[in-house]
Design an enzyme around this catalytic site. Structure first.
Site, short mmCIF file in Angstrom:
data_model
loop_
_atom_site.label_atom_id
_atom_site.label_comp_id
_atom_site.label_asym_id
_atom_site.label_seq_id
_atom_site.Cartn_x
_atom_site.Cartn_y
_atom_site.Cartn_z
N HIS A 31 -3.66 -33.84 18.21
CA HIS A 31 -2.49 -34.64 18.62
C HIS A 31 -1.33 -33.75 19.03
CE1 HIS A 31 -4.34 -38.38 17.20
NE2 HIS A 31 -4.92 -37.58 16.32
N GLU A 84 -3.63 -6.98 15.28
CA GLU A 84 -3.16 -5.67 14.84
C GLU A 84 -4.29 -4.65 15.01
OE1 GLU A 84 0.09 -5.10 11.74
OE2 GLU A 84 -1.64 -4.39 10.61
N LYS A 118 10.14 -0.89 13.73
CA LYS A 118 10.67 -0.51 12.41
C LYS A 118 11.72 0.59 12.57
CE LYS A 118 6.37 -1.04 9.74
NZ LYS A 118 5.37 -0.31 8.98
N LYS A 169 0.84 -1.20 0.00
CA LYS A 169 0.00 0.00 0.00
C LYS A 169 0.88 1.26 0.00
CE LYS A 169 -3.55 2.21 2.83
NZ LYS A 169 -4.41 2.06 4.02
N GLU A 214 10.78 -4.54 4.11
CA GLU A 214 10.87 -5.95 3.70
C GLU A 214 10.46 -6.12 2.25
OE1 GLU A 214 9.49 -4.82 6.46
OE2 GLU A 214 9.78 -6.18 8.16
N GLY A 245 -4.52 -2.34 5.30
CA GLY A 245 -3.78 -3.48 4.72
C GLY A 245 -4.40 -4.82 5.07
N ARG A 246 -4.77 -4.99 6.33
CA ARG A 246 -5.28 -6.31 6.76
C ARG A 246 -6.71 -6.56 6.31
NH1 ARG A 246 -3.96 -2.87 10.70
NH2 ARG A 246 -5.52 -2.11 12.19
O1 F6P Z 1 3.68 -2.77 9.61
C1 F6P Z 1 2.37 -3.17 9.59
C2 F6P Z 1 1.77 -2.93 8.25
O2 F6P Z 1 1.60 -1.58 8.08
C3 F6P Z 1 0.47 -3.67 8.06
O3 F6P Z 1 -0.61 -3.06 8.62
C4 F6P Z 1 0.44 -3.79 6.59
O4 F6P Z 1 -0.50 -4.74 6.17
C5 F6P Z 1 1.85 -4.16 6.30
O5 F6P Z 1 2.61 -3.41 7.22
C6 F6P Z 1 2.33 -3.93 4.89
O6 F6P Z 1 2.23 -2.60 4.53
P1 F6P Z 1 2.36 -2.17 3.01
O7 F6P Z 1 1.22 -2.79 2.27
O8 F6P Z 1 2.28 -0.67 3.01
O9 F6P Z 1 3.67 -2.66 2.50
#
Ligand code: F6P
Length: 541
Positions: free
Chosen positions: A386, A355, A507, A209, A215, A269-270
């Site tokens: 199990h 979250e 972060k 987003k 990452e 995002g979620r």
């Molecule tokens: O760090 C948490 C977060 O902001 C989530 O809420 C989000 O889904 C994820 O990182 C990824 O964010 P982006 O889609 O901006 O890379």
């Protein structure tokens, strides 16, 4: 308008619930079943595709009425209205929360300012449909005109968990494309995946987003380098597409403008898998199935919007969760799907719920004086039986469970075998409730050393979500149900469920330590971490 804000523990309904809890908390659900032959009928809800049985929970009809009174007094009905109509209820980020718009049919209207966003949503869908069809059919090829065979989704958090869960859950509906997911910043893993791929036939979908998530951008750059090293300098646009709200950053990464799919700031995002964030899902199962997924979610939206509170599945699930969390003081909730395909559901729900509702400041800016978000965890049945079920059956902790199962298998011919899976779910719910007394042990066992260890207290709560079959629609219904449950919990707990400032500090610390080269200094700001860093640096190759 802002959400109504009230400390739930100061409401009349809470006071009454507390008194009620003091009176009934030792209730024995087995007795309640015996006293009320209609308990199952009274404490279950049916929709077209779902039976929700919550009769095995520690509640009476009175408990339910009192919990519903809490929902009313904390403004849940008004909040639902605002949620669907685009009020900026994500006040800490000054945004609307409109993931429900992503599954709203064409022709309807949801206005943000002067704009009907449903038009934007459907314009994006047209773009998704065209792209997906071209890739699947092979009309759109890689740089050597070969058909695409592999898709790699690069994203993390909401840009990974939703697409990954749904793609796995609906693997039965999959076409010939192999869809892979890269989320963690673990180059070993990525390297090992890349060596299995052919750059001529691989499509990378970079989902972010913000397009600034370290990452994702690092992993995407790693993949781009691999791609360029394979000699494909001119044709990056044939192999890299993006889904982002930050078009500028995506373009400066090298993604062609026409290959950028939109994401909007009014979708968290979620909550975003219903948008182009679900591109990998649509590629894996085809656009038609992707639409069915959205239809299922929309069906749950309508249910949530229109059903009275006591007949409303997301509301009842949220209220049960509050009953256990805030009165019985349970700390966790387990989610146990009886389908191997739903293996990643707990991971998806962890982000969705933890979250969203892992907050300790209320909507007035005050520290909360009561428990909020639960720890969500789980794994598939029967595997989990199990592994950790021992603790649920005989441990000291009370753990409410959501069981999720399907009546019929995907392969009709496997009905007999499949019954073993689903009946195991009923058996667990039954055993947890029924327990076993000393009298019920075999005669020979009753006085032996093992006798006390073979007794099961029982009276352990669980709910069952039973669907006809695992399909795109049922997954849509299930996930939308959990989204709305999460929302209702947040409304009642008087917290903001749609920000996630809690992930920022980690972060920031990473940036300070890694990027500013302070990794090998003995800065006072690293007082707590210097020693371990120095050890790491000494041993790092
Ligand atoms: O760090 C948490 C977060 O902001 C989530 O809420 C989000 O889904 C994820 O990182 C990824 O964010 P982006 O889609 O901006 O890379």
């Amino acid at each position: 308008m802002a959400l109504f804000s009230i400390n739930p523990t100061k409401t009349k309904a809470w006071e009454e619930l507390q008194l009620h809890f003091n009176e009934v908390h030792t209730m024995d659900v087995r007795k309640l079943f015996q006293e009320d032959v209609n308990r199952f009928e009274n404490l279950s809800i049916r929709t077209n595709h779902l039976l929700f049985d919550f009769s095995k929970n520690r509640i009476t009809n009175d408990t339910l009425s009192k919990l519903v009174a809490l929902a009313k007094e904390t403004g849940v009905e008004d909040a639902i209205q605002k949620y669907f109509s685009g009020d900026p209820i994500n006040a800490t980020e000054n945004r609307a929360v409109l993931h429900t718009a992503l599954r709203t049919p064409k022709g309807e209207q949801i206005k943000l300012g002067n704009k009907n966003i449903i038009n934007d949503v459907h314009a994006a869908r047209v773009k998704i449909k065209k792209f997906v069809r071209e890739i699947i059919s092979g009309a759109r090829t890689g740089f050597t005109n070969k058909k695409i065979t592999d898709v790699v989704n690069i994203g993390i958090g909401g840009s990974d968990l939703g697409p990954r869960f749904v793609t796995n859950a609906l693997a039965f509906y999959k076409n010939h494309l192999n869809v892979h997911f890269i989320s963690n910043i673990d180059p070993d893993y990525i390297q090992d995946l890349l060596v299995t791929l052919n750059p001529e036939t691989t499509l990378f979908v970079v989902v972010s987003k913000t397009f600034t998530t370290d990452e994702t951008i690092s992993n995407a750059s790693f993949c781009r380098t691999w791609f360029l090293q394979k000699g494909c300098i001119l044709d990056i646009e044939k192999h890299f597409v993006a889904v982002s709200h930050n078009k500028k950053e995506a373009e400066s990464f090298g993604i062609a403008s026409e290959n950028i799919f939109p994401m909007w700031d009014w979708v968290g995002g979620r909550y975003s898998l219903w948008s182009a964030v679900g591109l990998s899902i649509a590629l894996a199962i085809g656009y038609k199935n992707f639409e069915l997924l959205l239809e299922g979610a929309h069906e749950m939206d309508i249910h949530f919007k229109t059903q009275p509170l006591e007949q409303n599945i997301p509301i009842v699930t949220a209220l049960l969760s509050i009953w256990y969390n805030n009165f019985y003081e349970t700390e966790t909730e387990a989610v146990i799907p009886y389908s191997q395909y739903l293996e990643r559901l707990p991971a998806f729900l962890q982000q969705l719920s933890m979250e969203s509702n892992g907050k300790s400041v209320d909507r007035n800016g005050n520290a909360v004086t009561y428990q909020t978000g639960n720890v969500i965890w789980g794994d598939c049945g029967t595997n989990s039986q199990h592994a950790f079920f021992q603790l649920i059956h005989q441990g000291t902790k009370l753990i409410p469970i959501d069981f999720i199962g399907f009546i019929n298998p995907l392969h009709e011919s496997l009905a007999q075998q499949y019954a073993k899976l689903t009946v195991n779910m009923f058996a667990q719910a039954d055993a947890l409730l029924t327990g076993k007394t000393k009298d019920q042990l075999k005669d020979a066992d009753q006085n032996g050393l093992q006798a006390p260890h073979k007794i099961f207290e029982g009276n352990k709560p669980s709910s069952i979500f039973l669907f006809e079959k695992l399909c795109p629609k049922t997954i849509g219904i299930l996930l939308a149900m959990y989204e709305h449950k999460t929302f209702v919990q947040g409304v009642i707990w008087n917290i903001y469920s749609f920000d996630q400032f809690g992930v920022e500090l980690g972060k920031q610390r990473f940036k300070e330590i890694f990027e500013n080269n302070s990794i090998n200094t003995s800065k006072s700001s690293l007082y707590f971490t210097n020693q371990i860093l120095n050890f790491y640096l000494k041993n790092k190759k």
